[in-house]
Design a protein around this motif. Structure first.
Motif, PDB file in Angstrom:
ATOM      1  N   ASP A   4     -14.312   1.812  -0.451  1.00 41.38           N
ATOM      2  CA  ASP A   4     -13.092   1.982   0.908  1.00 41.38           C
ATOM      3  C   ASP A   4     -13.298   3.379   1.783  1.00 41.38           C
ATOM      4  O   ASP A   4     -14.368   4.110   1.498  1.00 41.38           O
ATOM      5  CB  ASP A   4     -12.445   2.107  -0.645  1.00 41.38           C
ATOM      6  CG  ASP A   4     -10.352   2.283   0.416  1.00 41.38           C
ATOM      7  OD1 ASP A   4     -10.555   1.689   1.736  1.00 41.38           O
ATOM      8  OD2 ASP A   4     -10.197   3.017   0.044  1.00 41.38           O
ATOM      9  N   VAL A   5     -12.570   3.409   2.814  1.00 38.59           N
ATOM     10  CA  VAL A   5     -12.741   4.843   3.119  1.00 38.59           C
ATOM     11  C   VAL A   5     -12.659   5.903   2.565  1.00 38.59           C
ATOM     12  O   VAL A   5     -12.402   5.766   1.470  1.00 38.59           O
ATOM     13  CB  VAL A   5     -11.883   4.916   4.912  1.00 38.59           C
ATOM     14  CG1 VAL A   5     -12.078   3.304   4.985  1.00 38.59           C
ATOM     15  CG2 VAL A   5     -10.470   4.891   3.791  1.00 38.59           C
TER      16      VAL A   5
ATOM     17  N   ASN B 243      -7.997   7.568  -5.147  1.00 37.74           N
ATOM     18  CA  ASN B 243      -7.273   7.219  -4.028  1.00 37.74           C
ATOM     19  C   ASN B 243      -6.596   5.856  -3.535  1.00 37.74           C
ATOM     20  O   ASN B 243      -7.005   4.851  -5.905  1.00 37.74           O
ATOM     21  CB  ASN B 243      -7.988   7.290  -2.372  1.00 37.74           C
ATOM     22  CG  ASN B 243      -8.713   5.694  -2.179  1.00 37.74           C
ATOM     23  OD1 ASN B 243      -8.745   4.755  -3.479  1.00 37.74           O
ATOM     24  ND2 ASN B 243      -9.555   5.275  -1.009  1.00 37.74           N
ATOM     25  N   ASN B 244      -5.715   4.964  -2.826  1.00 36.76           N
ATOM     26  CA  ASN B 244      -4.685   4.185  -3.369  1.00 36.76           C
ATOM     27  C   ASN B 244      -5.641   2.800  -4.228  1.00 36.76           C
ATOM     28  O   ASN B 244      -5.354   2.056  -5.411  1.00 36.76           O
ATOM     29  CB  ASN B 244      -4.037   3.908  -2.480  1.00 36.76           C
ATOM     30  CG  ASN B 244      -4.995   3.771  -1.049  1.00 36.76           C
ATOM     31  OD1 ASN B 244      -5.991   3.440  -1.138  1.00 36.76           O
ATOM     32  ND2 ASN B 244      -4.188   3.929  -0.560  1.00 36.76           N
TER      33      ASN B 244
ATOM     34  N   LEU C 131       1.037  -1.133  -0.044  1.00 39.23           N
ATOM     35  CA  LEU C 131      -0.428  -0.311  -0.203  1.00 39.23           C
ATOM     36  C   LEU C 131       0.856   1.448   0.276  1.00 39.23           C
ATOM     37  O   LEU C 131       1.473   1.401   0.802  1.00 39.23           O
ATOM     38  CB  LEU C 131      -1.118   0.111   0.907  1.00 39.23           C
ATOM     39  CG  LEU C 131      -1.853   1.068   1.161  1.00 39.23           C
ATOM     40  CD1 LEU C 131      -3.399   0.747   1.718  1.00 39.23           C
ATOM     41  CD2 LEU C 131      -1.418   2.246   1.931  1.00 39.23           C
TER      42      LEU C 131
ATOM     43  N   HIS D 161      -2.741   0.235  -4.215  1.00 40.46           N
ATOM     44  CA  HIS D 161      -2.884  -0.690  -3.343  1.00 40.46           C
ATOM     45  C   HIS D 161      -3.210  -1.922  -4.091  1.00 40.46           C
ATOM     46  O   HIS D 161      -4.226  -2.991  -3.769  1.00 40.46           O
ATOM     47  CB  HIS D 161      -3.965  -0.905  -1.680  1.00 40.46           C
ATOM     48  CG  HIS D 161      -4.206  -1.389  -1.085  1.00 40.46           C
ATOM     49  ND1 HIS D 161      -2.871  -2.271  -0.322  1.00 40.46           N
ATOM     50  CD2 HIS D 161      -4.951  -0.943   0.047  1.00 40.46           C
ATOM     51  CE1 HIS D 161      -3.017  -2.950   0.274  1.00 40.46           C
ATOM     52  NE2 HIS D 161      -4.676  -2.833   1.087  1.00 40.46           N
TER      53      HIS D 161
ATOM     54  N   CYS E  97     -12.364  -3.177   1.358  1.00 39.26           N
ATOM     55  CA  CYS E  97     -11.547  -3.621   2.092  1.00 39.26           C
ATOM     56  C   CYS E  97     -10.989  -3.875   3.063  1.00 39.26           C
ATOM     57  O   CYS E  97     -10.040  -4.670   3.746  1.00 39.26           O
ATOM     58  CB  CYS E  97     -10.189  -3.218   0.608  1.00 39.26           C
ATOM     59  SG  CYS E  97      -9.672  -1.280   1.217  1.00 39.26           S
ATOM     60  N   LEU E  98     -11.402  -2.717   4.179  1.00 42.26           N
ATOM     61  CA  LEU E  98     -11.702  -2.768   5.675  1.00 42.26           C
ATOM     62  C   LEU E  98     -10.245  -2.088   5.997  1.00 42.26           C
ATOM     63  O   LEU E  98      -9.289  -2.610   5.024  1.00 42.26           O
ATOM     64  CB  LEU E  98     -11.606  -4.839   6.502  1.00 42.26           C
ATOM     65  CG  LEU E  98     -12.853  -5.308   5.817  1.00 42.26           C
ATOM     66  CD1 LEU E  98     -12.778  -6.610   6.361  1.00 42.26           C
ATOM     67  CD2 LEU E  98     -13.982  -4.476   5.813  1.00 42.26           C
TER      68      LEU E  98
ATOM     69  N   SER F 208      -8.407   8.714   3.742  1.00 41.93           N
ATOM     70  CA  SER F 208      -7.293   7.001   3.847  1.00 41.93           C
ATOM     71  C   SER F 208      -5.959   7.820   5.046  1.00 41.93           C
ATOM     72  O   SER F 208      -6.169   8.521   4.908  1.00 41.93           O
ATOM     73  CB  SER F 208      -6.440   6.998   2.408  1.00 41.93           C
ATOM     74  OG  SER F 208      -7.696   6.469   2.192  1.00 41.93           O
ATOM     75  N   MET F 209      -5.324   6.762   4.836  1.00 47.64           N
ATOM     76  CA  MET F 209      -4.823   7.377   6.119  1.00 47.64           C
ATOM     77  C   MET F 209      -3.409   8.187   5.407  1.00 47.64           C
ATOM     78  O   MET F 209      -3.247   8.117   3.920  1.00 47.64           O
ATOM     79  CB  MET F 209      -3.391   5.883   5.866  1.00 47.64           C
ATOM     80  CG  MET F 209      -4.948   4.402   6.847  1.00 47.64           C
ATOM     81  SD  MET F 209      -2.944   3.255   7.283  1.00 47.64           S
ATOM     82  CE  MET F 209      -3.611   1.899   5.638  1.00 47.64           C
TER      83      MET F 209
HETATM   84  N1  NVA Z   1      -7.679   3.318   1.261  1.00 49.62           N
HETATM   85  C1  NVA Z   1      -7.242   3.274   2.498  1.00 49.62           C
HETATM   86  C2  NVA Z   1      -6.991   1.539   2.405  1.00 49.62           C
HETATM   87  C3  NVA Z   1      -6.846   0.994   3.902  1.00 49.62           C
HETATM   88  C4  NVA Z   1      -6.462  -0.463   3.658  1.00 49.62           C
HETATM   89  C5  NVA Z   1      -5.999   3.759   3.477  1.00 49.62           C
HETATM   90  O1  NVA Z   1      -5.354   4.525   2.256  1.00 49.62           O
HETATM   91  O2  NVA Z   1      -5.715   4.280   4.475  1.00 49.62           O
END
Ligand code: NVA
Ligand code: CP
Length: 323
Positions: free
Chosen positions: A231-232, A166-167, A130, A135, A271-272, A235-236
């Motif tokens: 997905d969220v 996002n990823n 990631l 990802h 993907c959680l 993201s992080m």
């Molecule tokens: N898009 C999310 C994926 C987490 C598995 C992130 O990057 O936080």
């Protein structure tokens, strides 16, 4: 007699580091490994695989650690804060140190460029666990899950809802295009895929029979889809934007309405970690169409197959017990 040239080191930094045929071979191997988890031992010795984390992880950490063990190897988990990499040691120097100790490097980090530097400077396979941009290990597992549930990939339609920049969105674009799928990204203005990733996905699609659609119309994107994915919304690394992100994404939740518009028997992927009541309704993620737990399990099988492929210099062994 000619001296054989050294094997090319293969990396998996983004989804299209595999060709369509290689992706299919890795997925076949992943299925075989799922049926017989201890049959393949490319890391016998044990050889060590470094698992580096600059961001938090549950699934990736566990699935790689258990997977490396099942391949006969030793997983060495290193968190950024416990390593000199986290204190600013150059990536190139880290790569030169690691290549003399480990068989492969799996790295979750921020900028994709850091991963590319690691791959260029070291002599062992580097795997993207990631980054901010891709990802790809998650999407390999997702493809394995879709294949299990739907029987095939080519010609199926996957709609991804939410943050199209996002990823996960980027990896769905490339990975699903390689598999010949119809990919729809439903995202609000300002959160659409990067132009370079989109044009690469369109290039791939021309060769595989896939198609790519990016739209703001979530209802149209859900219509008749075989797979609904999300997905969220934050993201992080984007935590400081969480407040401003809630409103634009509200119409892109995977809820009962989206599911009703999808094809009969559609499956739902995430993907959680998930936020019930935000990007996905509790009744959907915990309901009969959800495939998220298979998806999380398949991380291990898909990544084991990928590691086997990379360690063999880009060849997948025939499915069946080795040795
Ligand atoms: N898009 C999310 C994926 C987490 C598995 C992130 O990057 O936080
Ligand atoms: N899906 C995924 O990559 O989960 P983790 O962040 O827990 O590794």
């Amino acid at each position: 007699m000619t001296t054989p040239s050294p094997r090319q080191v293969r990396h998996f930094l983004r989804d299209d580091d595999l060709t369509s045929a290689e992706q299919a071979a890795v997925l076949d191997l992943a299925d075989a490994m799922k049926r017989d988890p201890y049959a393949y031992r490319p890391l016998e010795g044990p050889r060590t695989v470094a698992l580096l984390f600059d961001k938090p992880s549950t699934r990736t950490r566990v699935s790689f650690a258990v997977g490396v063990s099942e391949l006969g190897g030793h997983p060495l988990v290193i968190d950024a804060q416990g390593s000199q990499l986290g204190r600013g040691e150059p990536v190139e120097d880290t790569a030169r140190v690691l290549e003399r100790q480990v068989a492969a490097v799996v790295w979750r980090t921020f900028a994709q460029a850091r991963l590319e530097t690691m791959a260029a400077a070291g002599g062992v396979p580097v795997v993207n666990a990631l980054t901010d941009t891709y990802h790809p290990c998650q999407v390999l597992a997702d493809l394995q899950t879709v294949r299990e549930r739907k029987g095939s990939l080519a010609g199926t339609t996957l709609t991804y809802f939410g943050d199209g920049a996002n990823n996960m969105a980027h990896s769905y674009l490339l990975g699903c295009a390689l598999a010949g799928m119809h990919v729809r990204i439903a995202a609000p203005d300002g959160y659409r895929p990067e132009a370079g990733v989109l044009s690469r996905a369109e290039d791939i699609a021309r060769g595989t029979g896939a198609s790519i659609t990016v739209t703001g119309d979530a209802a149209a994107a859900a219509d008749g889809a075989d797979v609904l994915a999300t997905d969220v919304w934050t993201s992080m690394g984007q935590e400081d934007q969480a407040d401003q992100r809630a409103a634009p994404f509200r119409d892109y939740a995977v809820d009962e309405r989206a599911l009703a518009a999808a094809a009969p028997g559609a499956i739902v992927l995430h993907c959680l970690p998930a936020h019930r009541g935000e990007e996905i309704a509790a009744s959907v993620i915990d309901g009969p169409n959800s495939a998220v737990w298979d998806q999380a399990e398949n991380r291990r099988h898909a990544q084991k197959a990928l590691l086997h492929f990379l360690l063999a210099g880009g060849t997948a062994p025939a499915a069946g017990r080795e040795g």
